[in-house]
Scaffold this motif. Structure first.
Motif, PDB file in Angstrom:
ATOM      1  N   ARG A 113     -97.878  -1.115 -55.612  1.00 27.10           N
ATOM      2  CA  ARG A 113     -99.059  -0.459 -55.007  1.00 27.10           C
ATOM      3  C   ARG A 113     -99.554   0.741 -55.826  1.00 27.10           C
ATOM      4  NH1 ARG A 113     -98.981  -1.622 -49.366  1.00 27.10           N
ATOM      5  NH2 ARG A 113    -101.163  -1.039 -49.388  1.00 27.10           N
ATOM      6  N   ASP A 114     -98.945   0.962 -57.023  1.00 23.31           N
ATOM      7  CA  ASP A 114     -99.291   2.167 -57.793  1.00 23.31           C
ATOM      8  C   ASP A 114    -100.804   2.300 -58.062  1.00 23.31           C
ATOM      9  OD1 ASP A 114     -96.736   3.070 -57.796  1.00 23.31           O
ATOM     10  OD2 ASP A 114     -96.365   2.800 -59.940  1.00 23.31           O
ATOM     11  N   ALA A 115    -101.433   1.171 -58.408  1.00 20.98           N
ATOM     12  CA  ALA A 115    -102.866   1.253 -58.761  1.00 20.98           C
ATOM     13  C   ALA A 115    -103.685   1.700 -57.543  1.00 20.98           C
ATOM     14  CB  ALA A 115    -103.356  -0.103 -59.270  1.00 20.98           C
ATOM     15  N   GLU A 116    -103.320   1.182 -56.373  1.00 16.07           N
ATOM     16  CA  GLU A 116    -104.049   1.585 -55.148  1.00 16.07           C
ATOM     17  C   GLU A 116    -103.827   3.066 -54.841  1.00 16.07           C
ATOM     18  OE1 GLU A 116    -103.511  -1.003 -51.502  1.00 16.07           O
ATOM     19  OE2 GLU A 116    -102.257  -1.999 -52.996  1.00 16.07           O
ATOM     20  N   VAL A 117    -102.580   3.522 -55.082  1.00 14.43           N
ATOM     21  CA  VAL A 117    -102.288   4.943 -54.817  1.00 14.43           C
ATOM     22  C   VAL A 117    -103.092   5.812 -55.772  1.00 14.43           C
ATOM     23  CG1 VAL A 117    -100.455   6.703 -54.895  1.00 14.43           C
ATOM     24  CG2 VAL A 117    -100.004   4.481 -53.839  1.00 14.43           C
ATOM     25  N   ALA A 118    -103.126   5.409 -57.048  1.00 17.08           N
ATOM     26  CA  ALA A 118    -103.897   6.192 -58.032  1.00 17.08           C
ATOM     27  C   ALA A 118    -105.364   6.244 -57.615  1.00 17.08           C
ATOM     28  CB  ALA A 118    -103.753   5.577 -59.420  1.00 17.08           C
ATOM     29  N   GLU A 119    -105.874   5.114 -57.130  1.00 15.13           N
ATOM     30  CA  GLU A 119    -107.281   5.069 -56.720  1.00 15.13           C
ATOM     31  C   GLU A 119    -107.518   5.990 -55.513  1.00 15.13           C
ATOM     32  OE1 GLU A 119    -110.722   3.639 -54.704  1.00 15.13           O
ATOM     33  OE2 GLU A 119    -108.955   2.483 -54.147  1.00 15.13           O
ATOM     34  N   ALA A 120    -106.556   5.979 -54.573  1.00 13.61           N
ATOM     35  CA  ALA A 120    -106.701   6.826 -53.378  1.00 13.61           C
ATOM     36  C   ALA A 120    -106.588   8.310 -53.740  1.00 13.61           C
ATOM     37  CB  ALA A 120    -105.630   6.452 -52.351  1.00 13.61           C
ATOM     38  N   LEU A 121    -105.794   8.609 -54.765  1.00 12.86           N
ATOM     39  CA  LEU A 121    -105.660  10.018 -55.181  1.00 12.86           C
ATOM     40  C   LEU A 121    -106.948  10.510 -55.826  1.00 12.86           C
ATOM     41  CD1 LEU A 121    -102.024  10.019 -56.608  1.00 12.86           C
ATOM     42  CD2 LEU A 121    -102.855  11.401 -54.689  1.00 12.86           C
ATOM     43  N   GLY A 122    -107.625   9.612 -56.524  1.00 10.94           N
ATOM     44  CA  GLY A 122    -108.923   9.950 -57.128  1.00 10.94           C
ATOM     45  C   GLY A 122    -108.820  11.170 -58.020  1.00 10.94           C
ATOM     46  N   GLU A 123    -109.714  12.126 -57.791  1.00  5.17           N
ATOM     47  CA  GLU A 123    -109.783  13.303 -58.670  1.00  5.17           C
ATOM     48  C   GLU A 123    -108.621  14.267 -58.457  1.00  5.17           C
ATOM     49  OE1 GLU A 123    -113.624  14.988 -58.143  1.00  5.17           O
ATOM     50  OE2 GLU A 123    -114.612  13.346 -59.220  1.00  5.17           O
ATOM     51  N   ARG A 124    -107.755  13.974 -57.486  1.00  4.99           N
ATOM     52  CA  ARG A 124    -106.582  14.847 -57.288  1.00  4.99           C
ATOM     53  C   ARG A 124    -105.535  14.611 -58.368  1.00  4.99           C
ATOM     54  NH1 ARG A 124    -106.006  13.705 -50.889  1.00  4.99           N
ATOM     55  NH2 ARG A 124    -106.492  11.610 -51.632  1.00  4.99           N
TER      56      ARG A 124
END
Ligand SMILES: C[S@@+](CC[C@H](N)C(=O)[O-])C[C@H]1O[C@@H](n2cnc3c(N)ncnc32)[C@H](O)[C@@H]1O
Length: 267
Positions: free
Chosen positions: A226-237
């Protein structure tokens, strides 16, 4: 703190332990903590430290709260429940030429095996503690002069609320916060003072972007896929500050709480 416990179903499905801290995070944090750049909490500790005095750092991590007090201190004792963090602390102390000792164990259970010091520091640990009163009493009983704690205004993972909702439809609590920490200490009869500021010290982070994402994914009890989804959810953070990859929560005041040890309990 009981409200912060995760539901059993989420924990049971977690591929790895969500708790604990990667030593790299606190190693980078300790490397950024230098005597030339003391924080407000470091200065409150230094003010009470006699030349050649001793420091006890509870929940030492890699030593960011206490190592900047070298060389004024002659000895820094670090207590931590994590053997990995203690090894990193010992490495960081050696790198700076500071004399250090380590005590492995959870506080306050480890208190009986820990020497008393002139100043006790304890940064970013209070929100890990289920019962703060005995923890604080044991800190105070181990200080001849002063105890200094640093905590974030809100729980350090409060910023993850949107991620818990997105991945688990789980609402996260808002309390306790720094006001609750101060209130517990004052209720115990200690004359705690407090100071809030936005810390200018960089928080440290990871050499590799994927390690920063994996840390948050582990905290969220998700599978590595799920790393890619987490990175996407983190966005600019998810940011790179020129040296480290880190996850930048909204700017959060840091609260320093300090109290002098009443003469009747100071040794
Ligand atoms: C967020 S880190 C802070 C590290 C360091 N004080 C700093 O400011 O960089 C919390 C540390 O406290 C340790 N810790 C948490 N609860 C503890 C307890 N009850 N007794 C001893 N160590 C504890 C963790 O293993 C971790 O190394």
């Amino acid at each position: 703190m009981r409200e912060w416990a995760l539901p059993d179903a989420i924990l049971a499905a977690a591929p790895e332990q969500p708790w604990g801290f990667p030593p790299e995070l606190f190693r980078s944090r300790a490397e950024l903590a230098t005597p030339g750049e003391l924080t407000f909490a470091n200065r409150r500790a230094r003010d009470a430290l006699p030349a050649g005095g001793t420091v006890l750092d509870v929940g030492v991590g890699a030593g960011a709260a206490s190592l900047p007090l070298h060389p004024r201190s002659s000895l820094i004792t670090g207590v931590d429940s994590s053997a990995d963090q203690l090894s990193e602390f010992a490495r960081q102390a050696k790198r700076r030429g500071a004399t250090a000792r380590t005590v492995e164990g959870g506080w306050p259970e480890a208190a009986a095996r820990t020497p008393i010091a002139d100043v006790v520091v304890c940064n970013h640990v209070a929100y890990n503690v289920a019962d703060l009163a005995p923890f604080v009493v044991a800190l105070t009983a181990h200080a001849r002069r002063r105890v200094v704690m640093e905590v974030t205004k809100r729980h350090p993972t409060a910023w993850m609320a949107d991620l818990w909702w997105r991945f688990h439809t789980l609402e996260r609590p808002l309390r306790p916060d720094a006001d609750d920490v101060v209130s517990v200490i004052r209720t115990l009869g200690f004359a705690a003072r407090r100071h809030a500021e936005i810390s200018r010290r960089r928080a440290g982070g990871f050499e590799h972007r994927e390690d920063a994402v994996a840390w948050i994914r582990r905290r969220l009890c998700l599978q590595p896929g799920r790393d890619a989804e987490v990175a996407e959810a983190l966005g600019e953070r998810l940011v790179h500050d020129g040296a480290f990859w880190s996850v930048k929560p909204p700017i959060e005041p840091v609260i320093t709480v300090w109290w002098d040890v009443p003469p009747e309990i100071a040794e």
